[in-house]
Design an enzyme around this catalytic site. Structure first.
Site, PDB file in Angstrom:
ATOM      1  N   LYS A 217      16.358  -0.219 -40.518  1.00 51.96           N
ATOM      2  CA  LYS A 217      15.763  -0.947 -39.655  1.00 51.96           C
ATOM      3  C   LYS A 217      16.904  -1.815 -39.147  1.00 51.96           C
ATOM      4  CE  LYS A 217      11.922  -4.101 -38.663  1.00 51.96           C
ATOM      5  NZ  LYS A 217      10.664  -4.673 -39.170  1.00 51.96           N
ATOM      6  N   SER A 289       6.718  -3.883 -36.552  1.00 47.80           N
ATOM      7  CA  SER A 289       8.034  -3.962 -35.932  1.00 47.80           C
ATOM      8  C   SER A 289       9.051  -2.660 -36.450  1.00 47.80           C
ATOM      9  CB  SER A 289       8.863  -5.309 -35.977  1.00 47.80           C
ATOM     10  OG  SER A 289       9.297  -5.610 -37.226  1.00 47.80           O
ATOM     11  N   SER A 313       4.523  -5.474 -40.375  1.00 50.98           N
ATOM     12  CA  SER A 313       5.600  -4.652 -39.969  1.00 50.98           C
ATOM     13  C   SER A 313       5.717  -3.411 -40.645  1.00 50.98           C
ATOM     14  CB  SER A 313       6.960  -5.420 -39.522  1.00 50.98           C
ATOM     15  OG  SER A 313       6.719  -6.215 -38.223  1.00 50.98           O
TER      16      SER A 313
END
Length: 598
Positions: A217, A289, A313
């Site tokens: 990420k 996210s 997330s």
């Protein structure tokens, strides 16, 4: 007499004016004080802009605390002496910059006094099953579990270079549809793959992640490689050092192939390159996210990914994209070098295609670091062959029969019984758990204060009411007293969850049940989300609040999409969570199915 003072005289009765004047009269200047007199609140010079009773009359609507007319007058008359100077750190003249690496002095400890944390031993035993022959088709290799890929590489049936090139080719072909890659690290990946193959050929096998391509990420710092947070103001940000987790994976011989998308500043699934889409349903976002890790792992573009969670997330994109997401106990994995959204909530964890894959990655990235004050030494007791007989699985009867639970969630209860675990009804008080979000909003607004004050938030693509720009601005008006009270409520909630876990070994919950998603993130408990079946949807799902000007797509014929269930474990007891997850995964038998078209 200033204009504001004239307004004050005309708008305030003589009685109120007398009260305000009396309050001001004792605020002596330091030079007027006799020797030995202590300092007093309200005795400093007046600073900041003039305020009036009407200022407080309006402001009290924001914090939902009412003042009487005399109280408004006293507050207006004293604010510039008693409170305005508190903001000097930010407004000057003696401004003090707060580095992004500076954590708050107070920090959340999920371990309550007297609470015994599991486990007592440190043990990690992976499955011994033979991975079988190497498939002929590259697609089958790409979608193979990390567990099998690692065995093929260990047995030298597959090279890291070949596997890396397979994933690079798939990224080139499929990322235009998914928009899940922010930065492709092709040169680094090929160099790391070559090194891995050389080491393995020389008999220097580092372990299950050696030679395995992964994606991070894009809030994990990578030395010399952009780390953008998915946000326009940071798209040219290039850190000098690797994040702790990145270092751990490099040491394990893993191959970094891509920096994956996240919703800007870790919210939802829209970043400066667009929206990351769900491989199973390209008309909807991947959820956030950790959108990029979810989409890339589900579509077979990486062997595994690292995501992060503050309030859902990892759980949400894992459920929507049909993968396994493991949110570790708060403090197990050091966050040094990862973007801070919320110091007392942020967690880093693996996103994989199977449960055992997640455990393999967790084993490597667990550990403390001096750069993360919340990180601690912990043990991991996992045995892939461990029995789950007799494990007590708590569930909430009402939740299983109400949205967002589905038939898949209810089927999971039956599976629990089939594999020998024991369902136990549990309950929690009907409290306003969303009140805890005050902590999230305040910490997040503090983490990005400079971006807010400089106007950098205006550059973000999403400017809707439920996006960070608006929330960060609104958070400036939250009450500090209510922040402390929310923190105290947090401990009360932790005590209640500790009571529940005195009755059970783990919990089975609908993945997106708001109460449990919120409160277990705040208490720091680990969770494991895994695919358990499929449901049909007639409308695309969205992380964003409904917008009548941009309605989500609807479908004339329902679409089949994966659905995941979530297990919640005791603090630092990810081993039991993994064992239970393996049993449930095997019983459902749906993990091998792939998104059409990939």
């Amino acid at each position: 007499m200033s204009k504001s003072r004239r307004q004050f005289l005309t708008q305030t009765s003589l009685g109120l004016l007398a009260a305000a004047t009396a309050y001001r009269s004792f605020a002596q200047q330091p030079a007027d004080l006799p020797p030995g007199a202590p300092p007093a609140f309200g005795a400093g010079p007046a600073v900041g802009p003039e305020v009036s009773p009407s200022t407080f009359a309006e402001a009290q609507k924001l914090v939902r605390f009412e003042l009487t007319a005399p109280e408004c007058a006293m507050a207006a008359g004293s604010w510039r002496q008693t409170m305005a100077a508190i903001y000097e750190r930010r407004t000057g003249p003696r401004k003090v910059a707060l580095e992004s690496t500076l954590a708050p002095a107070s920090r959340w400890n999920p371990i309550l006094p007297g609470l015994k944390t599991a486990p007592e031993r440190d043990q990690f035993i992976r499955s011994k099953a033979d991975p079988g022959p190497l498939p002929a088709r590259e697609e089958d290799i790409a979608f193979a579990s990390l567990t099998r890929l690692s065995r093929w590489i260990e047995q030298r049936k597959l090279t890291s270079d070949r596997l890396t090139r397979i994933y690079l080719k798939r990224i080139e072909e499929f990322d235009p549809r998914l928009r899940c890659v922010i930065t492709l690290t092709r040169e680094l990946a090929l160099a790391q793959a070559k090194k891995a193959d050389e080491e393995i050929a020389a008999g220097k096998y580092r372990g299950p992640l050696h030679g395995i391509p992964w994606g991070g990420k894009d809030l994990l710092d990578t030395a010399g490689i952009p780390t953008t947070y998915g946000a326009e103001p940071f798209r040219n940000r290039v850190p000098a050092n690797d994040a702790f987790v990145v270092k751990r994976l490099h040491e394990a011989g893993a191959v970094l192939i891509a920096k994956l998308s996240l919703g800007a500043l870790a919210l939802n699934d829209i970043w400066f390159g667009g929206q990351t889409m769900n491989p199973w349903l390209l008309e909807e976002g991947a959820s956030g996210s950790s959108a990029g890790p979810g989409a890339a792992t589900a579509a077979g573009l990486v062997a595994f990914a690292i995501g992060s969670e503050t309030g859902g997330s990892i759980v949400s994109p894992s459920m929507r994209c049909g993968i396994t997401g493991l949110r570790p106990t708060y403090g197990r994995v050091a966050r040094t070098g990862a973007m801070t959204l919320c110091w007392s909530l942020d967690k880093l964890g693996p996103m994989t295609r199977t449960v055992e894959d997640a455990m393999l990655v967790l084993h490597v990235i667990s550990g403390p670091d001096a750069g993360d004050l919340a990180s601690v030494h912990s043990k991991l007791d996992f045995d892939a062959a461990a029995s789950v007989q007799g494990l007590r699985v708590g569930y909430f009867p009402h939740w299983m029969n109400a949205a967002p639970a589905t038939a898949v969630d209810r089927a999971a209860l039956e599976v629990v019984k089939q594999v020998g675990m024991v369902p136990v009804e549990v309950s929690i008080p009907d409290w306003p758990y969303d009140s805890l979000d005050l902590i999230l909003f305040a910490e997040a607004a503090a983490a990005f204060e400079e971006l807010t004050l400089s106007g950098g938030l205006d550059q973000l693509k999403a400017q809707v009411p439920d996006a960070w720009p608006n929330i960060f601005r609104e958070a400036r008006f939250l009450s500090a007293v209510d922040f402390v009270q929310a923190d105290r409520f947090r401990r009360k909630v932790a005590e209640e969850i500790a009571r529940v876990f005195s009755q059970v070994d783990l919990l089975l919950v609908p993945s997106l049940r708001d109460e449990m998603l919120t409160l277990t993130n705040f208490t720091g408990h680990p969770s494991l989300t895994l695919r358990a079946g499929f449901v049909e949807v007639s409308k695309a799902r969205s992380d964003w609040a409904p917008d009548p000007h941009h309605p989500v797509p609807t479908f004339s014929s329902p679409r089949r999409v994966p659905h995941g269930v979530t297990l919640i474990g005791r603090l630092f007891d990810e081993g039991t969570l993994g064992s239970a997850g393996l049993a449930v995964e095997r019983a459902f038998g749906v993990v091998e199915q792939r998104p059409p078209g990939f």
